[in-house]
Write an enzyme that holds these catalytic residues in place. Structure first.
Site, PDB file in Angstrom:
ATOM      1  N   ASN A   1      24.960  64.019 -13.554  1.00  0.00           N
ATOM      2  CA  ASN A   1      24.945  65.141 -12.649  1.00  0.00           C
ATOM      3  C   ASN A   1      25.207  64.258 -11.288  1.00  0.00           C
ATOM      4  OD1 ASN A   1      24.270  66.776 -10.598  1.00  0.00           O
ATOM      5  ND2 ASN A   1      22.790  67.945 -11.756  1.00  0.00           N
TER       6      ASN A   1
ATOM      7  N   LEU B   1      25.049  65.039  -8.244  1.00  0.00           N
ATOM      8  CA  LEU B   1      23.875  65.240  -7.516  1.00  0.00           C
ATOM      9  C   LEU B   1      22.451  64.353  -7.637  1.00  0.00           C
ATOM     10  CD1 LEU B   1      23.653  69.193  -6.782  1.00  0.00           C
ATOM     11  CD2 LEU B   1      24.249  67.514  -5.317  1.00  0.00           C
ATOM     12  N   GLU B   2      22.611  64.017  -8.945  1.00  0.00           N
ATOM     13  CA  GLU B   2      21.442  62.867  -9.162  1.00  0.00           C
ATOM     14  C   GLU B   2      21.936  61.608  -9.422  1.00  0.00           C
ATOM     15  OE1 GLU B   2      18.713  65.249 -12.083  1.00  0.00           O
ATOM     16  OE2 GLU B   2      19.805  66.990 -11.681  1.00  0.00           O
ATOM     17  N   MET B   3      22.203  61.258 -10.693  1.00  0.00           N
ATOM     18  CA  MET B   3      22.388  59.740 -10.843  1.00  0.00           C
ATOM     19  C   MET B   3      23.860  59.535 -10.841  1.00  0.00           C
ATOM     20  SD  MET B   3      19.615  59.207 -13.871  1.00  0.00           S
ATOM     21  CE  MET B   3      19.249  57.436 -14.011  1.00  0.00           C
TER      22      MET B   3
END
Lengths: 350, 350
Positions: free
Chosen positions: B141, B143-145
């Site tokens: 993702n 927005l994440e990792m």
């Protein structure tokens, strides 16, 4: 690869000798024995073995461990000491330079916290005399954890379990930043890594390092690396200039020790980093510019010693450096005391 | 505070009875005994006790644990699963919404990983059927990792110790992303928290929860909270709309389940979150807008049940909710396999 080829060669040789019968095998044993007795033995080496930590108050260590892992010591509630000094990764973050509050790019490579109690001063530029003095720095550094000592104390004061543990350890009714940094420092004192193969060799176990590793050590020693990388930490005993014979070319121009002394002569002077666990603490140098040990050894040879190591010498030295990996700290991951309703909440995006 | 006052009162009462001599003391014992036998006893409760994890392959669990703590699963080399599902902090990050790659503000509150194997689906919007499916999400993702499955596999393939462990566990020569997510899921299956006071009460230990906690449970149950917060996880068994009686007012307008189904009727529908360890997983709701349990209980009563709980009812329910804190997972912090010279290095600022 080199190692694999060698072991295949040895295996082939052993097989041939085996086929030659038991007398041949015995002759080989004797030759091997003779070779061993001719090996260099430790003789007042300048690197000394690391001893296990002892004498710390277990309750203080446990408190310091919790604080070390607690992201509430940062303004965002996201960054803990362990974020940049990851105890699962050799006590460093394995990044060229660290990520700070709001993803700011840090100015310098995160030094390992492992064995840091053995350094004569703390930080690359030696601006802290000891671990207690060091521990307060990143908490309040706007490029790192970006909190303040007051905020951290307020947060800890609002957490009943921390209150109780501080009282138990220090016997006082209100938490102070000095107690916070003392607990962190005492925990960090336990993060030593004894029992490295090289230490076992220093203590008399001839077989703890193999021929290549020993050769690497002797090259390391005889070419002068040990003049700076010495003591229990194989470093951390002096400031030295990065780029003695040749200047060090870097995108990351750091004042180094000059940032502390204000003297131009101290530009690019740094505390000599430890070589303990160096296999785990890539990338290397204050700017993290060297990705591999081979690269770092090659550059150090040229810049500091004016010596162009041959490929096989570099391989040997790298093999030796890997014998400096000791027993990593093993402990149960701490469960952190929960915040209370009164605990100031982190607002990482404000 | 309330608790303290009560215990002082009980102490005073006990002292008076003591002064009245042993007959008085016996009378008190009998009264207390009678009061106890009148207490409500478990009778087919809708919340059921959590059982300890078992059946997982220990080598697979160890592998999954390393992966869970390994920031090399992120593009920056800085964010691991544990960054947002911190096992020292109730399996969450205690932030309103999570911090992702490059300090991006995540869209939603990080749900706890503790007991997540007991949820009927994963993520707030239920877009993953199980933990294996879930585990691949945050890795890739942006927005994440912000990594990719290919990059993660390449990194792991370049690390000799991982290669060996994957081979040992899965018997295959090359690592696949399915093996990565399986190992993570199997580790996560072990992260259950049995032995909460409420579970001990469910299993027959009458003294495991006190009168206030029991009263809180009965209010919780009889006012209808348990209609959604049920099962072993006290939640995680259905999707429900946030704001049934009154609409939920938030700055964080989330599609909720509608993001998966595309149906407008599913807007603001979410998987009911677990109440296990809820004392540790503040702040609350999908947007992390409620800072305290009291606030969350008050809002839930109004919005979901059309009920304005009195202050003492809220205090009782909060006391009950805290009996859902179970034994936190205890394990040795993993030492991560070191990168090799061939491992792609993280470039967090590019």
């Amino acid at each position: 690869m080199v190692k694999m080829k060698k072991s295949i060669a040895s295996y082939a040789l052993a097989s041939i000798l085996c086929l030659a019968g038991s007398a041949g095998a015995m002759a080989q044993d004797k030759t091997a024995e003779a070779a061993k007795t001719e090996r260099y033995k430790p003789n007042n080496e300048l690197i000394v073995a690391i001893e296990p930590a002892n004498g710390q108050n277990p309750a203080e260590v446990e408190l310091g461990k919790k604080l070390f892992f607690d992201p509430r010591l940062s303004r965002s509630g996201f960054i803990s000491c362990n974020s940049c000094h990851n105890l699962g990764m050799g006590g460093s973050d394995n990044l060229p330079t660290s990520i700070g509050h709001n993803w700011q790019e840090g100015p310098i490579n995160s030094p390992t916290v492992l064995n840091s109690s053995l350094n004569f001063v703390q930080f690359w530029d030696g601006r802290a005399a000891n671990l207690r003095e060091q521990a307060g720095g990143p908490i309040a550094n706007p490029l790192e954890m970006a909190s303040s000592h007051d905020l951290v104390v307020n947060i800890l004061e609002s957490i009943p379990q921390y209150k109780e543990e501080f009282k138990q350890v220090y016997g006082t009714d209100s938490i102070t930043i000095d107690e916070v940094t003392k607990a962190l420092a005492v925990f960090e004192e336990t993060l030593v890594t004894p029992n490295a193969p090289f230490d076992r060799w220093l203590k008399g176990d001839e077989n703890a390092i193999n021929d290549q590793e020993l050769r690497g050590y002797l090259t390391f020693k005889n070419s002068g690396c040990v003049a700076c990388h010495n003591g229990a930490n194989a470093g951390g005993t002096s400031f030295q200039k990065m780029g003695v014979i040749e200047p060090y070319v870097t995108d990351n121009e750091s004042a180094g020790r000059a940032g502390v002394t204000g003297k131009d002569v101290d530009r690019m002077m740094f505390k000599v980093p430890t070589l303990r666990n160096v296999e785990l603490t890539y990338p290397y140098f204050h700017d993290g510019a060297a990705n591999t040990l081979a690269e770092a050894v090659n550059i150090m040879g040229r810049l500091q010693l004016g010596r162009k190591f041959a490929d096989n010498e570099i391989e040997d030295i790298v093999a030796f450096l890997k014998t400096l990996t000791g027993d990593q700290p093993r402990f149960e991951m701490p469960i952190l005391p929960p915040s209370s309703d009164l605990t100031p909440r982190a607002k990482p995006f404000e």
